[in-house]
Design a protein around this motif. Sequence first.
Motif, short mmCIF file in Angstrom:
data_model
loop_
_atom_site.label_atom_id
_atom_site.label_comp_id
_atom_site.label_asym_id
_atom_site.label_seq_id
_atom_site.Cartn_x
_atom_site.Cartn_y
_atom_site.Cartn_z
N SER A 93 0.90 -1.30 -0.24
CA SER A 93 0.17 0.11 -0.29
C SER A 93 0.83 1.52 0.28
N ARG A 94 2.32 1.01 0.70
CA ARG A 94 3.27 1.90 0.91
C ARG A 94 3.58 2.25 -0.65
N ARG A 95 3.29 1.77 -1.93
CA ARG A 95 4.08 1.30 -3.00
C ARG A 95 5.48 0.70 -2.89
N ASP A 96 5.59 -0.63 -1.86
CA ASP A 96 7.04 -0.31 -2.35
C ASP A 96 7.09 -1.88 -3.14
N SER A 97 8.35 -2.19 -3.23
CA SER A 97 8.59 -3.73 -3.56
C SER A 97 8.89 -4.60 -2.66
N VAL A 98 7.80 -5.85 -2.33
CA VAL A 98 7.85 -6.48 -1.51
C VAL A 98 8.02 -8.02 -2.11
N GLY A 99 9.29 -8.77 -1.36
CA GLY A 99 9.67 -10.06 -1.75
C GLY A 99 9.67 -10.42 -0.24
N VAL A 100 9.12 -12.52 -1.03
CA VAL A 100 8.84 -12.95 -0.05
C VAL A 100 9.90 -14.30 0.12
N VAL A 101 10.74 -14.85 1.56
CA VAL A 101 11.78 -15.74 0.93
C VAL A 101 10.87 -16.35 2.36
N VAL A 102 9.92 -18.16 2.11
CA VAL A 102 9.80 -19.32 2.92
C VAL A 102 10.70 -20.07 3.06
N TYR A 103 11.09 -20.40 4.15
CA TYR A 103 12.13 -21.78 4.37
C TYR A 103 11.71 -22.28 5.24
N GLY A 104 12.29 -24.39 4.67
CA GLY A 104 11.95 -25.18 5.55
C GLY A 104 12.30 -25.80 5.63
N ILE B 230 13.41 -24.16 0.22
CA ILE B 230 13.03 -22.52 0.06
C ILE B 230 12.40 -21.86 -1.13
N VAL B 231 11.60 -21.32 -0.38
CA VAL B 231 10.49 -20.93 -1.72
C VAL B 231 10.36 -19.44 -1.40
N SER B 232 10.61 -18.67 -2.76
CA SER B 232 10.15 -17.26 -2.63
C SER B 232 9.88 -16.59 -3.49
N VAL B 233 9.22 -15.22 -3.47
CA VAL B 233 8.04 -14.58 -4.70
C VAL B 233 8.98 -13.90 -4.15
N ASP B 234 9.52 -13.48 -6.15
CA ASP B 234 10.16 -12.39 -6.44
C ASP B 234 9.17 -10.96 -6.06
N ARG B 235 10.59 -10.03 -6.23
CA ARG B 235 9.74 -8.54 -5.39
C ARG B 235 8.31 -7.99 -7.01
N ASP B 236 7.54 -7.65 -6.01
CA ASP B 236 6.68 -6.95 -7.55
C ASP B 236 5.86 -6.23 -6.23
#
Length: 446
Positions: A297-308, A311-317
């Motif tokens: 909502s602040r218009r930043d680019s966000v990426g998420v990494v979940v590891y167990g 490693i599963v990642s969502v590219d920044r967008d």
Amino acid sequence: MIPRWERVAWSRKSAMFASLSVAMYLLGLVLRNQQLVTVAVVLLSFLTWAALRTAHGDVASTGRRIEEAKLDEGVQLQSIVAMRKTSTSRVFEDGEIDVTLRIQNNSNTAKVLELRDRVPEVMRIKKGANYVLMEIGPKRETLISYTIETPLRGFYSIGPVCIRVQDELGLFHNEKEVQLYDDFLVFPKMEDIKDAMIKSRVPKIFTGAVNIRNPGEGSNFYNLREYLPGDPMRKINWQATARQDGKMMVNEFERDAVSDVIIIVDSRAVSETGPVSRNSLVYSTRAAASLTQHFLSRRDSVGVVVYGDEIVSVDRDTGKKQLYVILTKLAGAMAKGNTPLKIVTNRIMPHIHRGSPIIILSPLEDDPTIVDAVRDLRARSFEVTVLSPSSLEFEFDARRIDRTGYEVLKTERDILMTELRGLGAYVMDWEPDMLLFTALAGARGF
């Protein structure tokens, strides 16, 4: 998949008749009474005929798995049609799903049905019932409605429909499963965060000029301020200056830039320590969802990494689509494996800009590489914030560890956090039921 009769079950009436027949037969043998033996044999023969008739009376049936069931679609049985409609396929934790099940009797005889629509064990029936005992007339239909509450994130299915049909004599009933399924997704619930107090020191220019609500060079008006030596003359607002009795005022604009924010979620096996609805992974996914919503909502680019275990990642967008992509990944996060944090940071560091905020959500347990990983991030000028939902608190609240063990483990945890703070990271021991905004404020020292 084909629906089938699971088995022929005895009713109380048939069990009573069978018991009476056996008792009469034995009594006739003891008393050498031919009449009792004859009556018992007749009753047993009748029960055998009724059982065979029930077993073969409605065997032929066909069906298929339905991914998105609607009221005009169903799984066809020889004499019964089952159809289901759900109000939504996506819902947040503590949300509700309305379910409508339509049962049709296409035969020419009335049927007594005992019906159960299976729902996931973690779900709660809030209104109505998913189990009914009813009589449905020939060529008639009935609707069964109920509402389920979704307390825990994840991927779930409603189904199959279990139907028990009683024969006309009430002696036996057939049990059948209709392979009718509706899949739905439960997102982690989100907390409204007014200000996360996390900003990149090195915002990047973004193609398309996305405003980040900070003053700087840009095209959209932000506010007015007093003139400072060095401000260009073209920024002077002469109308505002005239209203201020000669005090020179200049325009400020929103800076056309965007920051990268990386959120790392620990989903190792240790993160599931505690009750199923109160553990580190539950709180971490909720925090990641809340932070994602705030930064996007602040218009930043966000990426998420979940590891167990992997490693599963969502590219920044940016944008609303990115929010749903991340929420889907968080909903499917499972507590498995034991991948070290250092492996994760080594993989992502070459692909993110220096100075970008990195938020780590982890219980900080059973990982000897945590200090080294944070040290490497800080050495490369990344701003690190660690929010740690403590498994100790969940275990102690559930009375799974005693006071002495809790105090010892708590001391070790405090030493680790002090060491991380010494590296320049913002660290917060996130206690259960603490608001996320409060935890962030504590980590940032406000």
